[in-house]
Design a protein around this motif. Structure first.
Motif, PDB file in Angstrom:
ATOM      1  N   CYS A 524       0.849  -1.195   0.000  1.00 13.84           N
ATOM      2  CA  CYS A 524       0.000   0.000   0.000  1.00 13.84           C
ATOM      3  C   CYS A 524       0.883   1.243   0.000  1.00 13.84           C
ATOM      4  CB  CYS A 524      -0.943   0.012   1.208  1.00 13.84           C
ATOM      5  SG  CYS A 524      -0.131   0.423   2.774  1.00 13.84           S
ATOM      6  N   PRO A 525       0.385   2.391  -0.459  1.00  9.47           N
ATOM      7  CA  PRO A 525       1.164   3.633  -0.415  1.00  9.47           C
ATOM      8  C   PRO A 525       1.395   4.077   1.025  1.00  9.47           C
ATOM      9  CG  PRO A 525      -0.678   3.801  -1.954  1.00  9.47           C
ATOM     10  CD  PRO A 525      -0.902   2.569  -1.155  1.00  9.47           C
ATOM     11  N   ASP A 526       2.545   4.733   1.255  1.00 10.18           N
ATOM     12  CA  ASP A 526       2.829   5.217   2.610  1.00 10.18           C
ATOM     13  C   ASP A 526       2.488   6.692   2.779  1.00 10.18           C
ATOM     14  OD1 ASP A 526       4.877   6.600   1.298  1.00 10.18           O
ATOM     15  OD2 ASP A 526       6.317   6.255   2.913  1.00 10.18           O
ATOM     16  N   GLY A 527       1.967   7.346   1.739  1.00 10.60           N
ATOM     17  CA  GLY A 527       1.595   8.749   1.818  1.00 10.60           C
ATOM     18  C   GLY A 527       2.702   9.699   1.419  1.00 10.60           C
ATOM     19  N   SER A 528       3.902   9.171   1.148  1.00 13.31           N
ATOM     20  CA  SER A 528       5.040  10.017   0.767  1.00 13.31           C
ATOM     21  C   SER A 528       5.669   9.555  -0.543  1.00 13.31           C
ATOM     22  CB  SER A 528       6.104  10.002   1.876  1.00 13.31           C
ATOM     23  OG  SER A 528       5.563  10.483   3.095  1.00 13.31           O
ATOM     24  N   GLY A 529       4.929   8.775  -1.306  1.00 13.28           N
ATOM     25  CA  GLY A 529       5.442   8.279  -2.578  1.00 13.28           C
ATOM     26  C   GLY A 529       6.130   6.944  -2.498  1.00 13.28           C
ATOM     27  N   ASN A 530       6.243   6.392  -1.298  1.00 13.15           N
ATOM     28  CA  ASN A 530       6.836   5.069  -1.116  1.00 13.15           C
ATOM     29  C   ASN A 530       5.731   4.053  -0.840  1.00 13.15           C
ATOM     30  OD1 ASN A 530       9.538   6.235  -1.196  1.00 13.15           O
ATOM     31  ND2 ASN A 530       9.063   7.017   0.858  1.00 13.15           N
ATOM     32  N   PHE A 531       6.141   2.810  -0.534  1.00 15.91           N
ATOM     33  CA  PHE A 531       5.158   1.751  -0.342  1.00 15.91           C
ATOM     34  C   PHE A 531       5.510   0.921   0.890  1.00 15.91           C
ATOM     35  CE2 PHE A 531       5.521   2.768  -4.804  1.00 15.91           C
ATOM     36  CZ  PHE A 531       4.206   3.057  -5.119  1.00 15.91           C
ATOM     37  N   LEU A 532       4.462   0.528   1.606  1.00 14.89           N
ATOM     38  CA  LEU A 532       4.606  -0.390   2.722  1.00 14.89           C
ATOM     39  C   LEU A 532       4.257  -1.785   2.245  1.00 14.89           C
ATOM     40  CD1 LEU A 532       2.886   1.754   5.491  1.00 14.89           C
ATOM     41  CD2 LEU A 532       5.344   1.386   5.192  1.00 14.89           C
ATOM     42  N   VAL A 533       5.043  -2.767   2.646  1.00 15.90           N
ATOM     43  CA  VAL A 533       4.847  -4.149   2.223  1.00 15.90           C
ATOM     44  C   VAL A 533       4.747  -5.036   3.456  1.00 15.90           C
ATOM     45  CG1 VAL A 533       5.857  -6.117   0.999  1.00 15.90           C
ATOM     46  CG2 VAL A 533       6.068  -3.810   0.046  1.00 15.90           C
TER      47      VAL A 533
END
Length: 654
Positions: A524-533
């Motif tokens: 999912c997106p982390d809100g800063s352009g990165n992703f949480l897995v």
């Protein structure tokens, strides 16, 4: 329950038409020698009626399902859908042969939306009919060779059905109707026609089905042969529940979560004055019904928790909209049975291995139901429908739509882009795209073919794609479960591996192939352009940049349930991760019990669940879950999760 069964059958007919296919019907033996039965062309209209009824017919006319029904067997011969002006052309398969001495109902049916014009009480099923006869190579109806359906034709069709007219009596009705008048026959007088026509108009004006709402008493007819007004009456109508409700007078779309002792007003028709009322399984002791029986007002006690309105009267049970109650956990949809049924609340059912979830801006949930080979949509009030997939296993696209005619193998992960396209990570080897108009195409990968090949379109290969999400520019990011990688798919379908070592499981932070995963199950997106897995096999949540740099976001890697800072907390097979608009991160986990964890300000806490698994709704602190997987947070702050072990969709209301 008779009405519920009828509505369910009609809903299936509407679903079949939404899928663009005619019902599979065996040929009907007949006496005609024609090779091809000509189509029935006509229109839903009632231009000779009072304005209120004409307005209703206009509402019915657009997008109604037209069906030809055998009056003896009840079998549907063919269906189609009306145009914007109410016109239709009903065609038949080459195998269909109408019986010469048989009456057929030609029926238009439509479920109308909540609200509408002033003459309507709200949502309901509207149905109009005419009688059709096959006569010497052509179709004849009550209006002669010109086919129309409206109040007048429904009046005659209702009388013929209620009184059981013979074929000869029915055939005598051919051509007795025009735009302005009815011509009496030996079996049907003008007085009887006028009596029933008034009743048909009243039921249509109230969004009720004349075929279900009007009764006939042959005993009263025999005792009062000259007074048809005494022969007919209104049937006791079943309760109809709408999806709308208000909290302390505020519509649920803008109302805050409901604390105890608040007043909820539900909308519908024919609310009973004596019944058992519950919110979920908890009885409501204080409730009332207004004079027109269109509103039910309940006052919640302190022990009520999240759940759907349940009304029990005699042997009948009706399930209404779901109401979130602050500080509690409740069941939004599902009954715990491994089945496939679209319905409301606990009348709906899902199958095993419920997986990814995503939510749209209106609060509708989308659920990957892989064992049923479909994607389901669940409204905030708990109504479950099929959004995509025919229910049969396969990889067939539907580039012209509708989405329910496409096939999926094992839809596991879901993600929306900024323009409303839904992406589906299908575990059988591909990523599919479903547009808002219902077109389904394969973006990348191949059905039932696995591998770890970067490339474009169907030349690329995935190894059990399990989850997906998107970025602001429309790129899709895929957690490739068996591939142990994170893949990027451009809007044009070009696939590249941005992180992980293909087919090699392990744990390593780093960039590109220098990083390692062990069964990534959610992204999912982390809100800063990165992703949480959710790196399930490593018992960690990882952070991945678009360029493939991987770090540990939370978890020590040790199997456990310790709360604390993200650097000291432990997880046990975290299966899904989701970040809400306020920056809170939620993690569902299935090992060492079943829990949903919350990460806020760098600290991990347990939101619900524990070392014991089970199915318990109620206060958040007392609730039990069983193998939660997909999670999503709605615009009203409610956290929804797919409770895989309990085969239900449940809600946590903070």
């Amino acid at each position: 329950m008779k009405r519920a069964r009828r509505n369910w059958v009609l809903s299936l007919a509407l679903l079949a038409m939404a899928a663009g296919c005619s019902p599979s019907t065996p040929p009907v033996p007949g006496t005609s020698t024609v090779q091809t039965v000509p189509p029935i062309t006509g229109r839903v209209t009632d231009f000779g009626n009072p304005r209120a009824i004409a307005a209703l017919i206009t509402d019915v006319a657009f997008g109604a399902t037209i069906s030809l029904i055998d009056s003896t067997t009840g079998q549907t011969m063919a269906t189609t859908v009306t145009s914007a002006g109410g016109s239709f052309q009903l065609t038949f398969s080459n195998g269909f042969r109408p019986l010469a001495n048989r009456t057929y109902y030609l029926e238009a049916v439509k479920r109308l939306p909540v609200g509408g014009t002033a003459n309507r009480a709200g949502a309901g099923l509207a149905r109009v009919r005419t009688l059709v006869f096959w006569n010497g190579g052509q179709w004849n109806t009550l209006t002669g060779l010109g086919v129309s359906l409206g109040q007048t034709t429904t009046t005659v069709a209702a009388i013929a059905s209620l009184r059981g007219f013979s074929i000869a009596d029915q055939q005598a009705l051919l051509g007795t109707l025009n735009a302005f008048s009815f011509s009496p026959t030996a079996s049907l007088s003008l007085g009887e026609f006028n009596t029933v026509s008034t009743m048909v108009g009243s039921t249509l004006g109230a969004d009720q089905d004349p075929m279900e709402s009007i009764s006939f008493d042959a005993t009263l007819m025999a005792g009062n042969p000259g007074n048809p007004a005494l022969w007919y009456g209104s049937k006791a109508r079943d309760l109809i529940l709408f999806d709308t409700y208000s909290v302390n007078g505020v519509n649920q779309a803008t109302a805050s979560l409901v604390p105890p002792y608040n007043v909820i007003t539900f909308n519908g028709q024919n609310f009973p004055s004596a019944a058992t009322i519950s919110l979920g399984p908890v009885p409501v002791s204080t409730w009332s019904v207004n004079a027109t029986r269109t509103q039910l007002t309940v006052t919640l006690a302190g022990n009520n928790y999240c759940g759907g309105l349940v009304i029990n009267q005699g042997t009948g049970t009706w399930y209404g909209p779901f109401v979130p109650v602050s500080g509690t956990v409740g069941t939004l949809a599902g009954n715990g049975l491994y089945r496939y049924a679209d319905a409301r609340g606990t009348f709906a059912s899902f199958n095993s291995w419920l997986n990814g979830m995503v939510i749209d801006g209106q609060g509708n949930l989308y659920l990957a139901d892989p064992s049923n080979c479909v994607v389901r949509r669940i409204s905030p009030t708990g109504t479950v429908t099929t959004y995509a997939g025919s229910g049969s296993w396969g990889g067939t696209d539907a580039p012209s739509g509708p989405a329910t005619s496409a096939q999926f193998g094992s839809p596991n992960g879901l993600g929306f882009d900024n323009v409303g396209n839904l992406y589906v990570a299908d575990y059988t080897g591909n990523v599919r795209k479903v547009t808002p108009s219902g077109a389904v195409t394969t973006l990348a990968g191949a059905f039932n073919v696995s591998g770890e090949v970067d490339g474009t379109g169907t030349a690329a290969r995935f190894n059990a794609p399990y989850a997906c999400t998107t970025d602001a520019t429309g790129n899709v990011y895929v957690a490739d479960f068996n591939g142990q990688t994170i893949r990027q798919v451009t809007p044009g379908g070009t696939v590249t591996t941005i992180a992980g070592s293909p087919s090699i499981s392990g744990f390593a932070n780093g960039t590109g192939s220098g990083a390692m995963f062990n069964q990534p199950t959610s992204i999912c997106p982390d809100g800063s352009g990165n992703f949480l897995v959710a790196d399930a096999g490593n018992n960690r949540v990882r952070l991945v940049t678009p360029t493939g740099t991987v770090t540990t976001y939370a978890g020590t890697g040790t199997w456990g349930a310790a709360n604390g800072t993200v650097a000291s907390a432990s997880f046990a097979y975290p299966s899904a991760v989701y970040r809400d608009g306020s920056g809170n991160v939620y993690v569902s986990e299935t090992g060492s019990g079943s829990r949903i964890r919350k990460i806020t300000g760098g600290v991990v806490t347990t939101l619900v669940g524990g070392s014991s698994v089970g199915y318990v709704d109620g206060p958040i602190s007392a609730a039990l879950v069983n193998s939660p997987y997909g999670i999503a947070v709605g615009p009203n702050g409610v956290l929804y999760f797919a409770d895989r072990g309990n085969v239900r969709i449940r809600a946590i209301c903070p």
